[in-house]
Motif scaffolding. Sequence first.
Motif, PDB file in Angstrom:
ATOM      1  N   ALA A  94       3.639  -4.793   6.163  1.00  0.00           N
ATOM      2  CA  ALA A  94       5.060  -4.807   5.781  1.00  0.00           C
ATOM      3  C   ALA A  94       5.246  -5.737   4.598  1.00  0.00           C
ATOM      4  O   ALA A  94       4.409  -6.620   4.338  1.00  0.00           O
ATOM      5  CB  ALA A  94       5.927  -5.257   6.951  1.00  0.00           C
ATOM      6  N   GLU A  95       6.330  -5.513   3.838  1.00  0.00           N
ATOM      7  CA  GLU A  95       6.662  -6.447   2.756  1.00  0.00           C
ATOM      8  C   GLU A  95       6.909  -7.829   3.356  1.00  0.00           C
ATOM      9  O   GLU A  95       7.365  -7.955   4.494  1.00  0.00           O
ATOM     10  CB  GLU A  95       7.908  -5.971   2.015  1.00  0.00           C
ATOM     11  N   VAL A 144       8.861 -11.093   9.292  1.00  0.00           N
ATOM     12  CA  VAL A 144       9.392 -11.738  10.499  1.00  0.00           C
ATOM     13  C   VAL A 144      10.106 -10.726  11.378  1.00  0.00           C
ATOM     14  O   VAL A 144       9.912 -10.691  12.602  1.00  0.00           O
ATOM     15  CB  VAL A 144      10.342 -12.889  10.106  1.00  0.00           C
ATOM     16  N   GLU A 145      10.929  -9.875  10.768  1.00  0.00           N
ATOM     17  CA  GLU A 145      11.671  -8.878  11.547  1.00  0.00           C
ATOM     18  C   GLU A 145      10.721  -7.904  12.232  1.00  0.00           C
ATOM     19  O   GLU A 145      10.879  -7.588  13.427  1.00  0.00           O
ATOM     20  CB  GLU A 145      12.626  -8.122  10.625  1.00  0.00           C
ATOM     21  N   ILE A 146       9.716  -7.426  11.501  1.00  0.00           N
ATOM     22  CA  ILE A 146       8.775  -6.465  12.063  1.00  0.00           C
ATOM     23  C   ILE A 146       7.959  -7.085  13.185  1.00  0.00           C
ATOM     24  O   ILE A 146       7.776  -6.493  14.263  1.00  0.00           O
ATOM     25  CB  ILE A 146       7.848  -5.916  10.961  1.00  0.00           C
ATOM     26  N   SER A 147       7.469  -8.312  12.964  1.00  0.00           N
ATOM     27  CA  SER A 147       6.631  -8.951  13.978  1.00  0.00           C
ATOM     28  C   SER A 147       7.413  -9.245  15.253  1.00  0.00           C
ATOM     29  O   SER A 147       6.832  -9.302  16.339  1.00  0.00           O
ATOM     30  CB  SER A 147       6.034 -10.242  13.418  1.00  0.00           C
ATOM     31  N   GLU A 148       8.727  -9.442  15.149  1.00  0.00           N
ATOM     32  CA  GLU A 148       9.534  -9.771  16.322  1.00  0.00           C
ATOM     33  C   GLU A 148      10.001  -8.532  17.083  1.00  0.00           C
ATOM     34  O   GLU A 148      10.232  -8.599  18.290  1.00  0.00           O
ATOM     35  CB  GLU A 148      10.753 -10.598  15.893  1.00  0.00           C
ATOM     36  N   ARG A 171       2.313  -8.594   4.164  1.00  0.00           N
ATOM     37  CA  ARG A 171       1.571  -9.239   5.244  1.00  0.00           C
ATOM     38  C   ARG A 171       1.293  -8.237   6.353  1.00  0.00           C
ATOM     39  O   ARG A 171       2.044  -7.260   6.543  1.00  0.00           O
ATOM     40  CB  ARG A 171       2.349 -10.421   5.824  1.00  0.00           C
ATOM     41  N   ARG A 172       0.231  -8.487   7.097  1.00  0.00           N
ATOM     42  CA  ARG A 172      -0.160  -7.584   8.168  1.00  0.00           C
ATOM     43  C   ARG A 172       0.360  -8.092   9.507  1.00  0.00           C
ATOM     44  O   ARG A 172       0.239  -9.275   9.817  1.00  0.00           O
ATOM     45  CB  ARG A 172      -1.681  -7.456   8.217  1.00  0.00           C
ATOM     46  N   VAL A 173       0.905  -7.171  10.276  1.00  0.00           N
ATOM     47  CA  VAL A 173       1.383  -7.468  11.624  1.00  0.00           C
ATOM     48  C   VAL A 173       0.331  -6.995  12.612  1.00  0.00           C
ATOM     49  O   VAL A 173      -0.062  -5.828  12.592  1.00  0.00           O
ATOM     50  CB  VAL A 173       2.734  -6.783  11.905  1.00  0.00           C
ATOM     51  N   ASP A 174      -0.150  -7.908  13.461  1.00  0.00           N
ATOM     52  CA  ASP A 174      -1.163  -7.570  14.468  1.00  0.00           C
ATOM     53  C   ASP A 174      -0.623  -7.838  15.864  1.00  0.00           C
ATOM     54  O   ASP A 174       0.001  -8.875  16.089  1.00  0.00           O
ATOM     55  CB  ASP A 174      -2.430  -8.419  14.278  1.00  0.00           C
ATOM     56  N   PHE A 175      -0.842  -6.907  16.777  1.00  0.00           N
ATOM     57  CA  PHE A 175      -0.560  -7.173  18.180  1.00  0.00           C
ATOM     58  C   PHE A 175      -1.415  -6.245  19.045  1.00  0.00           C
ATOM     59  O   PHE A 175      -2.000  -5.270  18.546  1.00  0.00           O
ATOM     60  CB  PHE A 175       0.931  -7.029  18.504  1.00  0.00           C
ATOM     61  N   MET A 176      -1.505  -6.572  20.322  1.00  0.00           N
ATOM     62  CA  MET A 176      -2.355  -5.808  21.251  1.00  0.00           C
ATOM     63  C   MET A 176      -1.511  -5.220  22.376  1.00  0.00           C
ATOM     64  O   MET A 176      -0.501  -5.784  22.762  1.00  0.00           O
ATOM     65  CB  MET A 176      -3.461  -6.706  21.805  1.00  0.00           C
ATOM     66  N   LEU A 177      -1.992  -4.098  22.883  1.00  0.00           N
ATOM     67  CA  LEU A 177      -1.304  -3.381  23.956  1.00  0.00           C
ATOM     68  C   LEU A 177      -2.356  -2.906  24.952  1.00  0.00           C
ATOM     69  O   LEU A 177      -3.395  -2.365  24.555  1.00  0.00           O
ATOM     70  CB  LEU A 177      -0.529  -2.191  23.380  1.00  0.00           C
ATOM     71  N   ALA A 185       3.322   7.849  15.414  1.00  0.00           N
ATOM     72  CA  ALA A 185       4.616   8.458  15.109  1.00  0.00           C
ATOM     73  C   ALA A 185       5.693   7.387  14.962  1.00  0.00           C
ATOM     74  O   ALA A 185       6.559   7.473  14.078  1.00  0.00           O
ATOM     75  CB  ALA A 185       4.997   9.462  16.192  1.00  0.00           C
ATOM     76  N   LYS A 186       5.631   6.383  15.827  1.00  0.00           N
ATOM     77  CA  LYS A 186       6.613   5.303  15.748  1.00  0.00           C
ATOM     78  C   LYS A 186       6.451   4.518  14.444  1.00  0.00           C
ATOM     79  O   LYS A 186       7.438   4.179  13.776  1.00  0.00           O
ATOM     80  CB  LYS A 186       6.444   4.369  16.955  1.00  0.00           C
ATOM     81  N   LEU A 187       5.224   4.220  14.059  1.00  0.00           N
ATOM     82  CA  LEU A 187       4.980   3.478  12.820  1.00  0.00           C
ATOM     83  C   LEU A 187       5.398   4.287  11.597  1.00  0.00           C
ATOM     84  O   LEU A 187       5.911   3.749  10.624  1.00  0.00           O
ATOM     85  CB  LEU A 187       3.500   3.098  12.722  1.00  0.00           C
TER      86      LEU A 187
END
Length: 316
Positions: free
Chosen positions: A272-273, A278-282, A215-221, A238-240
């Motif tokens: 992410a798998e 859930v862990e990545i998105s949080e 699944r894809r994790v999306d967020f804005m900054l 670099a963080k990713l």
Amino acid sequence: MKEDSLKVAVKDTITLAGQKEELINAVKPENVKDGIVGSVSEVSNYMEKFIAMAIDAIPAVIKAMIFLIVGLFIIRTVLKLVKNRFEKRNVDLSLRGFLYSIIKFILYAILALLVAGNLGFEITVILGALSGLVLAAGLALQGSLSNFAGGVLILLFRPFEVGDYIENSAGTEGTVDKIDLLYTSLTNGQGIKVFSPNGTLANSVIRNFSKITKRRVDFMLTISYGDNIQEVQKVIEAKLASNSKILQTPKPEIFVKELTPAGVVLTVRAWAEKQNYVEISETLQNEIKNLVYEGGFKNPYAAAPIHIINDTPKSE
């Protein structure tokens, strides 16, 4: 005229006298006794007939009771065997509950007909009456028939199975626990049991989150206009790249979403798998935000100092 009035008066007197005599005869002890004896005799005859019918029906009732007890035992045994057979053959969990409900309904319906037959009822007459009732119930319960048909369609086309986490267009979501004849039971994220009609599920758009692998994790900054966008992108990339739970295929994306009065809005997309989603998105969004804002780049929403300029000349 006087003669007619006299005749009417005489006739009324004779009628009242007759009614008085009938009333006196009715309350005579011997007549009251005969009436009571007749009523008691009639009730006694009805009781005798009822007792005789009950005695005659005792063998049939005992036979029906024995048949019922044996039938219940056989049905429980058969259902247990069916359940064990499903487990040994590793029958799909979604199909198990549906077939088990149908088999159970058929067995109990057959037992009810056999018991009624042992009690002396005509099975053909019962079936005829049931067919009429089924037709009437079918017309009255079209929604239930639609739910039954929806359950069949779900099992045929398998948009989801037991254990899948789904969401339909009506907003119902949760983990599928059981697919029954008319309803599918789910448990949502709050642990609440939800029962959704099969007809609604079969005729709605279903989002199945368990049929995917990633699944894809999306967020804005949002960053300040004074910051170098390329430098911010490098820090985020670099963080990713350092997070082992972030997939590098498809490659993460960082791009400018829009320009607002507050600053430049960046969109970050990473894959992410599904078990790590859930862990990545949080955690990922908070980690990148802290990394960017604490790494020297400005937060446009942070409180800015206010300078008050006093142009009033000093008094001499």
